[in-house]
Design a protein around this motif. Structure first.
Motif, PDB file in Angstrom:
ATOM      1  N   THR A 182       0.722  -0.995  -0.161  1.00  0.00           N
ATOM      2  CA  THR A 182      -0.073  -0.137  -0.420  1.00  0.00           C
ATOM      3  C   THR A 182       0.919   1.150  -0.262  1.00  0.00           C
ATOM      4  O   THR A 182       2.262   1.506   0.510  1.00  0.00           O
ATOM      5  CB  THR A 182      -0.560  -0.061   1.614  1.00  0.00           C
ATOM      6  N   THR A 183      -0.155   2.737  -0.174  1.00  0.00           N
ATOM      7  CA  THR A 183       0.747   3.572  -0.410  1.00  0.00           C
ATOM      8  C   THR A 183       1.435   4.093   1.148  1.00  0.00           C
ATOM      9  O   THR A 183       2.894   4.576   0.938  1.00  0.00           O
ATOM     10  CB  THR A 183      -0.672   5.069  -0.681  1.00  0.00           C
ATOM     11  N   LEU A 184       0.547   3.856   2.023  1.00  0.00           N
ATOM     12  CA  LEU A 184       1.740   3.547   3.248  1.00  0.00           C
ATOM     13  C   LEU A 184       2.366   2.631   3.860  1.00  0.00           C
ATOM     14  O   LEU A 184       3.554   3.136   4.650  1.00  0.00           O
ATOM     15  CB  LEU A 184       0.225   3.097   4.729  1.00  0.00           C
ATOM     16  N   GLU A 185       2.720   1.346   3.672  1.00  0.00           N
ATOM     17  CA  GLU A 185       3.578   0.251   3.462  1.00  0.00           C
ATOM     18  C   GLU A 185       4.484   1.160   2.706  1.00  0.00           C
ATOM     19  O   GLU A 185       6.146   1.257   3.605  1.00  0.00           O
ATOM     20  CB  GLU A 185       3.259  -1.037   3.125  1.00  0.00           C
ATOM     21  N   ASN A 186       4.757   1.881   1.785  1.00  0.00           N
ATOM     22  CA  ASN A 186       5.433   2.227   0.369  1.00  0.00           C
ATOM     23  C   ASN A 186       6.628   3.048   1.597  1.00  0.00           C
ATOM     24  O   ASN A 186       7.675   4.071   1.368  1.00  0.00           O
ATOM     25  CB  ASN A 186       5.227   2.320  -0.857  1.00  0.00           C
ATOM     26  N   THR A 187       5.274   4.577   2.042  1.00  0.00           N
ATOM     27  CA  THR A 187       5.609   5.753   2.626  1.00  0.00           C
ATOM     28  C   THR A 187       6.527   5.411   3.890  1.00  0.00           C
ATOM     29  O   THR A 187       7.242   5.683   3.975  1.00  0.00           O
ATOM     30  CB  THR A 187       4.386   6.523   3.524  1.00  0.00           C
ATOM     31  N   ILE A 188       6.101   4.408   4.429  1.00  0.00           N
ATOM     32  CA  ILE A 188       7.157   4.089   5.653  1.00  0.00           C
ATOM     33  C   ILE A 188       8.722   3.478   5.539  1.00  0.00           C
ATOM     34  O   ILE A 188       9.548   3.531   6.237  1.00  0.00           O
ATOM     35  CB  ILE A 188       6.024   2.529   6.476  1.00  0.00           C
ATOM     36  N   SER A 189       8.070   1.912   4.998  1.00  0.00           N
ATOM     37  CA  SER A 189       9.439   1.690   4.124  1.00  0.00           C
ATOM     38  C   SER A 189      10.445   3.150   3.266  1.00  0.00           C
ATOM     39  O   SER A 189      12.005   2.059   3.566  1.00  0.00           O
ATOM     40  CB  SER A 189       9.338   0.902   3.032  1.00  0.00           C
ATOM     41  N   LEU A 190      10.323   3.690   3.066  1.00  0.00           N
ATOM     42  CA  LEU A 190      11.210   5.352   2.617  1.00  0.00           C
ATOM     43  C   LEU A 190      11.521   5.790   3.536  1.00  0.00           C
ATOM     44  O   LEU A 190      12.479   6.274   4.274  1.00  0.00           O
ATOM     45  CB  LEU A 190      10.300   5.573   1.961  1.00  0.00           C
ATOM     46  N   ILE A 191      10.729   6.134   4.749  1.00  0.00           N
ATOM     47  CA  ILE A 191      10.923   6.592   6.208  1.00  0.00           C
ATOM     48  C   ILE A 191      12.604   6.287   6.360  1.00  0.00           C
ATOM     49  O   ILE A 191      13.044   6.801   7.641  1.00  0.00           O
ATOM     50  CB  ILE A 191       9.649   6.825   7.018  1.00  0.00           C
ATOM     51  N   ARG A 192      12.068   4.539   6.991  1.00  0.00           N
ATOM     52  CA  ARG A 192      13.059   4.126   7.263  1.00  0.00           C
ATOM     53  C   ARG A 192      14.496   4.231   6.928  1.00  0.00           C
ATOM     54  O   ARG A 192      14.814   4.576   7.749  1.00  0.00           O
ATOM     55  CB  ARG A 192      12.905   2.070   7.663  1.00  0.00           C
TER      56      ARG A 192
END
Length: 79
Positions: A2-12
């Motif tokens: 999901t977009t949220l999962e992608n965003t979280i992985s980028l933040i990490r």
């Protein structure tokens, strides 16, 4: 993913400086949306660049007198 999962992985994986830029961009998007502003919001740096260019144009005589400009606009729009 999901977009949220992608965003979280980028933040990490992104460095703090990149995260700051992303946060500033997101703030601008929110401000623009809240203001119903059709124009892109400018950063402080962009405003300073525009002012610097304007000062250079004034110094070199590349400007139009404000009164003349207003007269021209009034004629153009029949005001």
């Amino acid at each position: 993913m999901t977009t949220l999962e992608n965003t979280i992985s980028l933040i990490r994986i992104l460095p703090e400086a990149d995260l700051d830029e992303i946060q500033n961009f997101a703030k601008k998007l929110i401000q623009k949306r809240e203001a119903n502003c059709p124009f892109a919001l400018k950063s402080r740096e962009d405003i300073y660049k525009d002012l610097e260019i304007a000062h250079q144009q004034i110094a070199s005589g590349e400007y139009q007198d404000a009164d003349e400009f207003i007269v021209g606009v009034k004629k153009e729009y029949g005001i």
